[in-house]
Design an enzyme around this catalytic site. Structure first.
Site, PDB file in Angstrom:
ATOM      1  N   GLU A 245     -79.809 -70.889 -21.899  1.00  0.00           N
ATOM      2  CA  GLU A 245     -80.250 -72.288 -21.949  1.00  0.00           C
ATOM      3  C   GLU A 245     -79.090 -73.247 -21.672  1.00  0.00           C
ATOM      4  OE1 GLU A 245     -83.306 -72.807 -21.836  1.00  0.00           O
ATOM      5  OE2 GLU A 245     -84.307 -71.190 -22.902  1.00  0.00           O
TER       6      GLU A 245
ATOM      7  N   HIS B 176     -99.076 -78.020  -7.481  1.00  0.00           N
ATOM      8  CA  HIS B 176     -99.795 -78.372  -8.712  1.00  0.00           C
ATOM      9  C   HIS B 176     -98.920 -78.994  -9.794  1.00  0.00           C
ATOM     10  CE1 HIS B 176    -102.722 -75.489  -6.890  1.00  0.00           C
ATOM     11  NE2 HIS B 176    -103.446 -76.558  -7.118  1.00  0.00           N
TER      12      HIS B 176
ATOM     13  N   PHE C 275     -90.865 -69.539 -18.243  1.00  0.00           N
ATOM     14  CA  PHE C 275     -91.739 -68.366 -18.151  1.00  0.00           C
ATOM     15  C   PHE C 275     -91.495 -67.534 -16.890  1.00  0.00           C
ATOM     16  CE2 PHE C 275     -94.094 -71.883 -20.192  1.00  0.00           C
ATOM     17  CZ  PHE C 275     -93.972 -71.444 -21.507  1.00  0.00           C
TER      18      PHE C 275
END
Length: 189
Positions: free
Chosen positions: A87, A184, A16
């Site tokens: 990718e 996180h 993202f």
């Protein structure tokens, strides 16, 4: 129009972060410049379309699926001047040799992929491609916990962080992954 020198460019970052959008942007510019462009992607990636690279924002570009990096040698046209590989972390290590061979022939090679896996560790051949590249762009997403820059890909299983011992490759999108900052990002052992 051939390039006077071949090169390798790498666009990397977490999921993202806009890697495929940036790859497509560069490919479109090459097309506008009347350069012969061919794009390859791992056949394993069928999230959006089998014969297109597609970003999470909906941008697409025609692509040729390949099972292994050596297939690029067979499927590339002689007059191609720009090669895109999306990718790349899913391709076998020979992708490095193929990219170097193409660059040596005067081809501009643009590679996009995750630089780290869901555990935060180097992913596939991406670290080697980054070291071979003339240009590396590392993009960041937005951390889904705090909103800071995210450089990690968090895999989720039923809404919880995936355990360290789970398989490295599971192709998915927002249903399985989210972007996280270093603080996180969680990988329970």
């Amino acid at each position: 129009m051939r390039h006077t020198h071949g090169s390798i460019e790498v666009v990397c970052g977490s999921m993202f972060s806009g890697k495929t959008d940036e790859l497509i942007r560069r490919l479109v510019r090459a097309t506008i410049a009347k350069q012969k462009v061919q794009v390859f992607k791992p056949a394993i990636d069928v999230r959006y379309a089998a014969e297109k690279v597609a970003s999470h924002t909906g941008s697409t570009f025609d692509a040729i699926p390949v099972e292994k990096a050596a297939d690029i040698r067979v499927k590339i046209d002689n007059d191609t001047t720009v090669v895109g590989i999306d990718e790349a972390q899913f391709l076998d290590p020979e992708v490095v040799t193929v990219a170097k061979e193409l660059a040596a022939r005067g081809v501009r090679v643009i590679v996009a992929g995750l630089d780290t896996d869901f555990r935060g560790e180097p992913f596939g051949s991406m670290p080697v491609l980054m070291s071979e590249a003339e240009d590396v762009l590392k993009l960041h997403a937005i951390c889904m916990v705090c909103g800071d820059n995210a450089s990690r890909t968090q895999r989720l299983v039923n809404g919880n962080p995936a355990r360290y011992d789970e398989p490295i490759v599971i192709v998915g999108a927002a249903e399985l992954y989210e972007a996280r900052c270093r603080q996180h990002h969680e990988v329970p052992r």
